[in-house]
Enzyme design. Structure first.
Site, short mmCIF file in Angstrom:
data_model
loop_
_atom_site.label_atom_id
_atom_site.label_comp_id
_atom_site.label_asym_id
_atom_site.label_seq_id
_atom_site.Cartn_x
_atom_site.Cartn_y
_atom_site.Cartn_z
CD GLU A 180 -3.19 -0.92 1.60
OE1 GLU A 180 -3.54 0.09 2.03
OE2 GLU A 180 -3.99 -2.09 1.97
N1 COS Z 1 -6.11 12.25 -3.16
C1 COS Z 1 -6.70 13.19 -4.49
N2 COS Z 1 -6.18 13.32 -5.59
C2 COS Z 1 -4.67 13.10 -5.50
C3 COS Z 1 -4.11 12.36 -4.57
C4 COS Z 1 -5.10 12.01 -3.33
N3 COS Z 1 -4.67 11.54 -2.28
N4 COS Z 1 -2.87 11.99 -4.63
C5 COS Z 1 -2.58 12.55 -5.92
N5 COS Z 1 -3.87 13.02 -6.49
C6 COS Z 1 -3.88 13.89 -7.89
C7 COS Z 1 -2.80 15.02 -7.63
O1 COS Z 1 -3.37 16.31 -7.11
C8 COS Z 1 -2.68 14.99 -9.16
O2 COS Z 1 -3.99 15.86 -9.72
P1 COS Z 1 -3.62 16.88 -10.86
O3 COS Z 1 -3.30 15.95 -12.15
O4 COS Z 1 -5.27 17.60 -11.23
O5 COS Z 1 -2.77 17.83 -10.79
C9 COS Z 1 -2.92 13.83 -9.64
O6 COS Z 1 -3.59 12.96 -8.65
C10 COS Z 1 -1.45 13.05 -10.05
O7 COS Z 1 -0.87 13.29 -8.74
P2 COS Z 1 0.83 13.20 -8.66
O8 COS Z 1 1.27 14.31 -9.66
O9 COS Z 1 1.17 13.69 -7.14
O10 COS Z 1 1.33 11.91 -9.07
P3 COS Z 1 2.64 10.96 -9.12
O11 COS Z 1 2.64 10.18 -10.44
O12 COS Z 1 3.77 12.02 -8.90
O13 COS Z 1 2.55 9.90 -7.74
C11 COS Z 1 2.38 9.16 -5.50
C12 COS Z 1 2.13 10.31 -6.80
C13 COS Z 1 3.73 8.59 -5.54
C14 COS Z 1 1.76 9.53 -4.36
C15 COS Z 1 1.49 7.94 -6.17
O14 COS Z 1 2.03 7.43 -7.38
C16 COS Z 1 1.29 6.79 -4.93
O15 COS Z 1 0.67 6.71 -4.32
N6 COS Z 1 2.22 5.72 -5.49
C17 COS Z 1 2.19 4.47 -4.66
C18 COS Z 1 1.10 3.73 -4.94
C19 COS Z 1 1.01 2.57 -3.82
O16 COS Z 1 0.72 2.74 -2.92
N7 COS Z 1 1.07 1.22 -4.37
C20 COS Z 1 0.91 0.28 -3.73
C21 COS Z 1 0.07 -0.64 -4.36
S1 COS Z 1 -1.71 -0.54 -3.95
S2 COS Z 1 -1.86 -1.98 -2.83
#
Ligand code: COS
Length: 385
Positions: free
Chosen positions: A363
Site C-alpha cells: 500500500e
Molecule cells: N487524493 C486526491 N487526488 C490526488 C491524491 C489523493 N490522495 N494524490 C494525488 N492526487 C492527484 C494530484 O493532485 C494530481 O492531480 P492533477 O493531475 O489534477 O494535478 C494527480 O492525482 C497526480 O498526482 P501526482 O502528480 O502527485 O502523481 P505522481 O505520479 O507523482 O504519484 C504518488 C504520486 C507517488 C503519491 C502515487 O503514485 C502513489 O501513491 N504511489 C504509490 C502507490 C501505491 O501505494 N502502491 C501500492 C500498491 S496498491 S496496494
C-alpha cells in the site's frame, strides 16, 4: 491508555480476540508453514459479522467505519498478521465501490461482501508499476457497451481467492495518470485468469498472486466513477485504507510485545528472570512506548477518516509509516529478547518479524509515504499564504 471506546467497539475487540485466540492461534503455524489460505477463519469472521464491519447497514454491513475495521484487524493481527488480511484486503478492494460506486453497483456487490460470501481485491500494482502508480500499462479499450482489458497485475492480496476485484487500467495512454480508469472485474469473467502464486517471506496465510487479463470483456456498467478518474479512485482508496495496514502493523507489534514481556518474566539467566535486568527492561519500555504512540496515531487517523475530515492523505500516510516502522522495530527487539529461541520457529516472534516487514512495503513503500506526507505539508503551507 483509555481511548474512550464505545461499548460496541469494545464488543468488536472481544469478538475478534475470541476468534484470534480460539480459532487462529491453533492453526497459525500450519498456515504459515504451508502457505494455506484460512477459509475456516473467513467463515468465523463472517458469522461474527466482522467481514462487513465497515460496510453501511443499508448494504447489509455492520455499519461501522474505518475505526471499527482497525480495531478488529489489530486484535486479529496480535495473533497472526497474515490471516486477518482476508478481511483487511477485502476492505481495500471494497473501498473503491463504497467511495465511487453507483447505487446500482453498491447494491450489487456490497451485500455479498458484507456477509462474507465473497472476498474482494485491489489491482493497481504491475510488474513495472509499483511506487509509480501512474505508469500503469494495463489497458481498457472501449468497445461499444464494453471495455476490453489487457495486461497483468502482480502481488495482488486475496488474488485468486477473491471474487470481486477493483482494477486500474488505462483508457487513454496519452493522458498519463489522468488517462487511468477504475473497473470492477469479477472472477470467472472470460479472459481473466490467475498467474503465479507468490511464495512469500511473511503473511504466508494470505493469498498473493498475479491477475492476467487477455481480451477480457467487461460491461460498461462496471466502470467505477468516470472515465479518466482511475488514478484519483486509487489514491483516495489508499488514503482510506492505509490506517488498515497501520492497524495490521500495530497488532503485530502489540502481539510481539506481549510475547516478549511473558518470555522475559519466565526466562531465567544468572539465577534471575531476564525481566529483572535493566537492559531488557529498557528494551520493553521502548517497545511499549512505540506501540502506544502508534495506537494513538492509528486511532486518531481512523476517527478522522470516519468523521469525513478532508485532506487525510498526510495523516493516513503517517499512520502507516509510523505503525509499520514500529512493527519492524518491536518485532526485531522481541526476537532479540527471546535470544536463540526467538530465531527458532517453535516460538511465534520470528514469524511476527517476517510478517511485519510487508507493512513497510505494501500500500505504498514507506519512502512513498514520506513523499505523500511532505507534499501534503507543502501544499497546506502554500494554501495558508
Ligand atoms: N487524493 C486526491 N487526488 C490526488 C491524491 C489523493 N490522495 N494524490 C494525488 N492526487 C492527484 C494530484 O493532485 C494530481 O492531480 P492533477 O493531475 O489534477 O494535478 C494527480 O492525482 C497526480 O498526482 P501526482 O502528480 O502527485 O502523481 P505522481 O505520479 O507523482 O504519484 C504518488 C504520486 C507517488 C503519491 C502515487 O503514485 C502513489 O501513491 N504511489 C504509490 C502507490 C501505491 O501505494 N502502491 C501500492 C500498491 S496498491 S496496494
Amino acid at each position: 491508555m483509555d481511548y474512550f471506546l464505545t461499548d460496541e467497539q469494545k464488543m468488536i475487540i472481544e469478538l475478534a480476540r475470541k476468534i484470534a485466540q480460539e480459532k487462529i492461534k491453533p492453526i497459525r503455524e500450519q498456515c504459515d508453514e504451508k502457505g494455506e489460505f484460512p477459509w475456516e477463519i473467513v467463515k468465523e469472521l463472517s458469522q461474527a459479522d466482522l467481514m462487513g464491519i465497515y460496510i453501511p447497514q443499508e448494504y447489509g454491513g455492520f455499519g461501522g467505519g474505518v475505526m471499527e475495521l482497525c480495531l478488529a484487524v489489530e486484535e486479529l493481527c496480535k495473533v497472526d498478521g497474515g490471516i486477518a488480511l482476508s478481511l483487511a484486503a477485502t476492505a481495500l478492494g471494497t473501498f473503491p465501490i463504497m467511495l465511487f460506486g453507483t447505487e446500482e453497483q453498491k447494491k450489487k456487490y456490497l451485500p455479498r461482501i458484507a456477509k462474507g460470501e465473497v472476498l474482494a481485491g485491489f489491482g493497481l500494482t504491475e510488474p513495472e508499476s509499483g511506487s509509480d502508480a501512474g505508469a500503469t500499462k494495463t489497458t481498457a479499450k472501449k468497445d461499444g457497451d464494453n471495455y476490453i482489458l489487457n495486461g497483468t497485475k502482480c502481488f495482488i492480496t486475496n488474488g485468486g481467492v477473491a471474487e470481486v476485484y477493483t482494477i486500474i487500467a488505462m483508457t487513454d495512454k496519452t493522458k498519463g495518470s489522468r488517462g487511468a480508469s477504475a473497473f470492477i472485474v469479477e472472477k470467472g469473467t472470460p479472459g481473466f485468469s490467475f498467474g503465479k502464486k507468490e511464495n512469500k517471506m511473511g503473511i504466508r496465510a494470505s493469498a498473493t498472486c498475479e491477475l492476467i487479463f487477455q481480451d477480457c470483456k467487461i460491461p460498461k456498467a462496471n466502470l467505477l466513477g468516470r472515465e479518466g478518474a482511475g488514478f484519483i479512485v486509487a489514491m483516495k482508496t489508499l488514503d482510506q485504507s492505509r490506517p488498515g495496514v497501520a492497524s495490521q502493523a500495530l497488532g503485530i507489534a502489540a502481539g510481539a510485545l506481549d510475547e516478549a514481556v511473558e518470555y522475559a518474566k519466565t526466562r531465567k539467566q544468572f539465577n534471575h528472570p531476564i525481566s529483572s535486568f535493566q537492559g531488557i527492561q529498557h528494551m520493553l519500555a521502548d517497545m511499549a512506548t512505540q506501540v502506544e504512540a502508534a495506537r494513538a496515531l492509528v486511532y486518531a487517523t481512523a476517527r478522522a477518516v470516519d468523521k469525513g475530515v478532508k485532506d487525510i492523505s498526510g495523516v493516513s500516510a503517517m499512520s502507516k509509516l509510523f505503525a509499520s516502522d514500529t512493527a519492524m522495530k518491536v518485532t526485531t527487539d522481541a526476537v532479540q529478547i527471546f535470544g536463540g529461541y526467538g530465531y527458532m520457529k517453535e516460538y511465534p516472534v520470528e514469524k511476527m518479524m517476517r510478517d511485519a516487514k510487508i507493512t513497510q512495503i505494501y500500500e505504498g513503500t514507506n519512502q512513498i509515504q514520506r513523499n505523500v506526507i511532505a507534499l501534503d505539508l507543502i501544499k497546506k503551507a502554500a494554501r495558508k499564504k
